[in-house]
Write a protein that holds these residues in place. Sequence first.
Motif, PDB file in Angstrom:
ATOM      1  N   LYS A   1       0.799   3.025  -3.327  1.00 44.91           N
ATOM      2  CA  LYS A   1      -0.444   3.281  -4.062  1.00 44.91           C
ATOM      3  C   LYS A   1      -0.463   4.658  -4.717  1.00 44.91           C
ATOM      4  O   LYS A   1      -0.800   4.789  -5.904  1.00 44.91           O
ATOM      5  CB  LYS A   1      -1.648   3.130  -3.127  1.00 44.91           C
ATOM      6  CG  LYS A   1      -2.978   3.285  -3.877  1.00 44.91           C
ATOM      7  CD  LYS A   1      -4.174   2.966  -2.995  1.00 44.91           C
ATOM      8  CE  LYS A   1      -5.455   3.058  -3.807  1.00 44.91           C
ATOM      9  NZ  LYS A   1      -6.653   2.742  -3.007  1.00 44.91           N
TER      10      LYS A   1
ATOM     11  N   GLU B   1      -0.729   5.498  -8.633  1.00 46.01           N
ATOM     12  CA  GLU B   1      -1.791   6.370  -9.146  1.00 46.01           C
ATOM     13  C   GLU B   1      -1.215   7.544  -9.918  1.00 46.01           C
ATOM     14  O   GLU B   1      -1.793   7.981 -10.920  1.00 46.01           O
ATOM     15  CB  GLU B   1      -2.657   6.853  -7.990  1.00 46.01           C
ATOM     16  CG  GLU B   1      -3.528   5.761  -7.379  1.00 46.01           C
ATOM     17  CD  GLU B   1      -4.277   6.225  -6.134  1.00 46.01           C
ATOM     18  OE1 GLU B   1      -5.289   5.591  -5.790  1.00 46.01           O
ATOM     19  OE2 GLU B   1      -3.848   7.217  -5.500  1.00 46.01           O
TER      20      GLU B   1
ATOM     21  N   CYS C   1      -3.714  -2.911  -4.045  1.00 50.40           N
ATOM     22  CA  CYS C   1      -2.398  -3.246  -3.501  1.00 50.40           C
ATOM     23  C   CYS C   1      -2.404  -4.582  -2.758  1.00 50.40           C
ATOM     24  O   CYS C   1      -3.342  -4.880  -2.008  1.00 50.40           O
ATOM     25  CB  CYS C   1      -1.923  -2.155  -2.546  1.00 50.40           C
ATOM     26  SG  CYS C   1      -1.650  -0.560  -3.356  1.00 50.40           S
TER      27      CYS C   1
ATOM     28  N   PRO D   1       0.798  -1.233   0.000  1.00 48.91           N
ATOM     29  CA  PRO D   1       0.000   0.000   0.000  1.00 48.91           C
ATOM     30  C   PRO D   1       0.828   1.280   0.000  1.00 48.91           C
ATOM     31  O   PRO D   1       0.359   2.309  -0.495  1.00 48.91           O
ATOM     32  CB  PRO D   1      -0.839  -0.124   1.270  1.00 48.91           C
ATOM     33  CG  PRO D   1      -0.983  -1.590   1.478  1.00 48.91           C
ATOM     34  CD  PRO D   1       0.321  -2.175   1.045  1.00 48.91           C
TER      35      PRO D   1
END
Length: 233
Positions: free
Chosen positions: A121, A125, A142, A118
């Motif tokens: 992430k 993005e 994730c 995570p």
Amino acid sequence: MKIKAINPNTTQEMTENIGRVADRYTADTTEIVAVSPARGPVSIESYYDDYLAVPGLLEEILNDPDEEFDAFIVACWGDPGIEACREVTEKPVVGIAEASMYVANMLGAKFSVATILPRAKHFIEAAVIKTGLQSQCASVRCTDLTVIETETAREATVEGLLEVSWQAIEEDGAEVICLGCAGMGGLDEALEAELPVPVIDSVGAAAVLAESLVSLGKSTSKIMTFKPPRRRK
């Protein structure tokens, strides 16, 4: 045709797998040379790692004095430093993130990225936004895997990717899955055997697109944005 696939991290086992995957998807007449920079992080899981990898990555592209290579691949899903890479060569430079998303966009209305832990992430993005396909991206999902684990713990990686891919399909409406790490190369078929959607091997997508750009006889535009950096003290 000769293509250099650059793993921006320094983990040799991953570099070797990148070479195998790229070679698998390209023509027999295309030679893939997979390399790691002489310096850089052992894995890229954060913005710090990303920026730390760029100098070594640029050195690998600049280290082509005899114009041996026809194209370059940046084999990290964040496509680190790809704009700078395009400034220092006329040869096509293809990032595995953009390549996987371009291919996914042609196979379904919405795609999701199945990626590492995570912490990464927002980093992932940001790569989606940079490519301009955020409206087609259903989600970034994730796992709890580090970059190194995607290469060394293959069974756990498949299990983790299956779990988040099903979440992306059932909860987010994903119609295609992009594998969001170069270390996941070679796992697309095992995942497709269990999932009802196409799974894009990002390294394979980049290799095929780089090969295609060379076959089309295209080079990086130097009229403005990617013209060579101005020399100064």
